[in-house]
Design a protein around this motif. Structure first.
Motif, PDB file in Angstrom:
ATOM      1  N   VAL A 289       0.888  -1.058  -0.054  1.00 46.56           N
ATOM      2  CA  VAL A 289      -0.094  -0.009  -0.038  1.00 46.56           C
ATOM      3  C   VAL A 289       1.116   1.091   0.004  1.00 46.56           C
ATOM      4  N   ALA A 290       2.105   1.319   0.941  1.00 46.67           N
ATOM      5  CA  ALA A 290       2.922   2.373   0.980  1.00 46.67           C
ATOM      6  C   ALA A 290       3.701   2.619  -0.524  1.00 46.67           C
ATOM      7  N   LYS A 291       3.926   1.671  -0.994  1.00 49.15           N
ATOM      8  CA  LYS A 291       4.381   1.507  -2.219  1.00 49.15           C
ATOM      9  C   LYS A 291       3.469   1.847  -3.501  1.00 49.15           C
ATOM     10  N   LYS A 292       2.202   2.131  -3.248  1.00 45.48           N
ATOM     11  CA  LYS A 292       1.123   2.449  -4.131  1.00 45.48           C
ATOM     12  C   LYS A 292       1.071   1.149  -5.156  1.00 45.48           C
ATOM     13  N   GLU A 293       1.316  -0.320  -4.679  1.00 52.71           N
ATOM     14  CA  GLU A 293       1.037  -1.117  -5.413  1.00 52.71           C
ATOM     15  C   GLU A 293       0.105  -2.083  -5.136  1.00 52.71           C
ATOM     16  N   PHE A 294      -0.731  -1.432  -4.117  1.00 53.65           N
ATOM     17  CA  PHE A 294      -2.051  -2.242  -3.585  1.00 53.65           C
ATOM     18  C   PHE A 294      -2.979  -1.174  -2.985  1.00 53.65           C
ATOM     19  N   ARG A 295      -4.149  -1.160  -3.500  1.00 50.47           N
ATOM     20  CA  ARG A 295      -5.227  -0.267  -2.999  1.00 50.47           C
ATOM     21  C   ARG A 295      -5.521  -0.102  -1.400  1.00 50.47           C
TER      22      ARG A 295
END
Length: 456
Positions: A289-295
């Motif tokens: 999530v922090a890496k914007k790879e998971f909503r």
């Protein structure tokens, strides 16, 4: 195959009976409801065809009686009156189909074939389900450790609900076994349990796998395809390796969880389902999530009930129980019931670190059962995937014991940490991303440790 034909008009009954016999079926006849009921009670039929209006018992009463005796037997209901009300009532009571009079023989034979084929498939599914239960039973959660008992208690509490569950833990800890246990303990136990491994399906195909498509929606779509969410209606959907789900599909999965609806690819019709979702991952979704790879919204929706499955090294007291369970299972398959572990073999199993968790233990035992001789599994029959196993005495032998207790403890801690990192890197073929996940640390932390211990 024997069919019971119930019709009070002699000429029609004889004509239908002759046509059905010509198609290769055996026919038993009844001229009124009482005779039909007596026949149904005395012997089983593969299909019942009955008129609605009969002397004594009605066609609906025959239908009800047959369903009480054996609900798998299809019933076709004929009527000369053809009212919508009668048709609806017959279907509500469980009739396979409704046949208007005058009877079209070709149409009747088509319905007979369909009804018998449906029952054949139904019986095959029942037999397969019974065979599966005999072979595997309800998934067993084996262990007496505090860690596994705590997980079991949470599962027992959450299973009767419809709450979304997120199972986390290292690869090989048995997350699918725990998900099946939740399903089997839930009111949905008799409904479908559908598994999708999000890591095993290419990103370009995962949406089609989950939601299906309409005919002509893309080149090669020659017919409608039902997606896994649609197949899991009324049951449970298990999304394994959810951390690998492509961002482009995550929004649609979130909608299904929240609204229980979706559209097939290329479709305009909204499909409504009642599906419980259980997800699993060995990755840190918060990091993704922090890496914007998971909503983030999907993460919060999935983790209504988060359950961390402990690695085997944290429940080492369960190793012997699990090992003997696998011994019994594989020995039964090979007709070697009674096979036992020697004390030395059991001790060796408990001293091993099990980086591959329960899956590695299962594979180790299966191999040992196959290769062992006699009625015991000896220590030499075990072939560990990671062979550099050392006892506590071996470890102390190479440890500098000079200085204070704090100094020795610090040196021991660093040595153990370096050994663990090196072991994990070798196990993951020096894939640092995978190694960081297995060690439950961030990628940056692992890089710093590798540099600190000069492991490259």
């Amino acid at each position: 195959m024997k069919i019971l034909l119930v019709e009070d008009k002699d000429s029609l009954r004889q004509m239908l009976s002759t046509a059905i016999r010509k198609a290769g079926y055996s026919v038993d006849e009844a001229a009124d409801g009482n005779i039909a009921a007596e026949k149904i009670r005395k012997q089983p039929y593969q299909l019942v065809i009955t008129d609605m209006r009969l002397p004594t018992l009605s066609g609906l009463e025959i239908l009800k009686l047959q369903k009480e005796i054996d609900s798998t037997i299809p019933v076709l209901v004929m009527t000369a009156y053809g009212t919508i009300e009668e048709a609806v009532e017959a279907m509500k009571q469980g009739a396979f189909d409704f046949v208007p009079k005058p009877v079209d023989i070709s149409h009747l034979m088509l319905l007979i074939n369909r009804a018998l084929e449906q029952r054949r498939l139904l019986m095959e599914n029942i037999l397969l389900k019974e065979e599966f239960q005999r072979a595997y039973g309800i998934p067993k959660i084996i262990g007496e450790s505090a860690a596994i008992q705590a997980v079991s208690q949470i599962i027992q509490r959450v299973s009767p609900t419809v709450a979304t569950v997120l199972l986390t833990g290292e690869s090989g800890t048995g997350k699918e076994v725990f998900s099946r246990a939740i399903h089997q303990l839930s009111p949905r136990r008799d409904k479908p349990f559908v598994t999708v491994n999000c890591a095993a399906i290419p990103h370009s195909l995962i949406e089609n796998e989950l939601f299906g498509h309409e005919k002509g929606s893309y080149t090669g779509a020659f017919g409608r395809k039902l997606g896994k969410f649609e197949l899991a209606d009324q049951g449970t959907m298990f999304l394994d390796e959810i951390g690998e789900l492509h961002m482009s599909v995550q929004a649609k999965v979130l909608r299904v969880i929240e609204e229980q609806s979706f559209e097939r690819i290329g479709g305009l019709e909204t499909i409504h389902v009642d599906t419980r979702v259980i997800a699993a991952t060995n990755r840190n979704l918060q990091d993704l999530v922090a890496k914007k790879e998971f909503r983030e919204d999907l993460f919060f929706r999935l983790s209504v009930i988060p359950i961390q499955i402990p690695p085997l090294r944290e429940r080492i007291s369960d190793v012997r129980l699990l090992a003997q369970f696998f011994v019994d299972k594989f020995a039964k398959d090979l007709h070697r019931q009674g096979l036992q572990l020697t004390p030395e073999a059991a001790r060796a199993l408990q001293e091993y670190a099990w980086p591959g968790n329960v899956r590695e233990l299962q594979n180790t035992i299966e191999r040992a059962v196959i290769l062992s001789n006699g009625m015991t599994i000896r220590q030499e029959d075990l072939n560990f995937a990671f062979k550099d196993r050392r006892s506590a005495d071996d470890f102390v032998q190479f440890l500098d014991l000079s200085g204070s207790l704090t100094d020795v403890s610090n040196r021991a801690s660093r040595a153990a940490e370096m050994a663990k990192i090196k072991q994990t890197l070798e196990l993951s073929n020096w894939n640092k991303t995978q190694a960081a996940e297995m060690l439950a640390v961030s990628y940056k932390t692992l890089l710093n440790k590798v540099k600190e211990y000069e492991l490259e």
